[in-house]
Enzyme design. Structure first.
Site: not given
Ligand code: CO
Length: 204
Positions: A40, A42, A44, A96, A99
């Site tokens: 992803c 993302d 993080r 994750h 998400c």
């Molecule tokens: Co995500």
């Protein structure tokens, strides 16, 4: 502009060279990663950091909600290069928990283009509707959908002709499904690893 980032970059490059004087010269001449990470976007969930690998050790493709859509030219180009040229031995689809992309796919709100991008997740949701509706806790239900999405993307990768042709040539490739926890920093292996055509056919 962005002076702090440029300073960070200089310090980082210096650290790498002080640890290993030939590091960048070696990387410049070739990359030979054993792994393809499909994760992803993302911020993080940074691929190299999570598995503590150096530059050169991980080939990375990231998009919203770690999808492997069979018609996406970007993902397919990455997959083909990783399989045919780099000859990676492992492909990890890494979702994750929590998400936002997965959550946005099924919250009923309209956002525009991304609703189309996230369409495959609504299909995963639809085909596991009974299992998901039986989960009363919202967070747990979302997290299960994150897992189911990863499993579906593992199936997409494993059923792709690039991977199937590589297996037919005798090339060794394992496709794994992982879900990363923002809470603990740990990866959860969903144990859906596929390493041949027969295993790919069994994956639901
Ligand atoms: Co995500």
């Amino acid at each position: 502009m962005l002076d702090d980032l440029k300073a960070n970059n200089r310090a980082w490059a210096q650290r790498m060279v002080s640890r290993d004087a030939g590091f960048f010269r070696r990387l410049e001449s070739q990359q030979a990663p054993k792994y393809l990470w499909i994760g992803c976007s993302d911020s993080r969930v940074p691929a190299n950091e999570i598995v503590d690998l150096d530059p050169g050790e991980l080939f990375v493709h990231r998009n919203v909600a770690n999808l492997a859509p069979p018609q996406d030219a970007n993902y397919l180009s990455v997959l083909q290069f990783a399989i045919d040229v780099l000859k990676v031995e492992h492909v990890m689809v890494v979702g994750h928990y929590g998400c936002g992309g997965v959550a946005a796919a099924v919250d009923g709100k309209r956002r525009g283009l991304v609703d189309h991008w996230l369409h495959p997740i609504r299909e995963v949701h639809h085909s596991h509707q009974h299992e998901l509706e039986a989960i009363t806790d919202d967070t747990e239900r979302l997290n299960r959908l994150c897992e189911l999405n990863v499993i579906r993307q593992v199936r997409n990768v494993a059923s792709d002709v690039f991977v199937q042709d590589a297996w037919a040539r005798g090339q060794k490739i394992c496709v794994h499904g992982w879900v990363y926890s923002l809470h603990t920093g740990l990866v959860n292996d969903l144990n859906v690893t596929v390493s041949n055509v027969a295993e790919a056919d069994q994956l639901r």
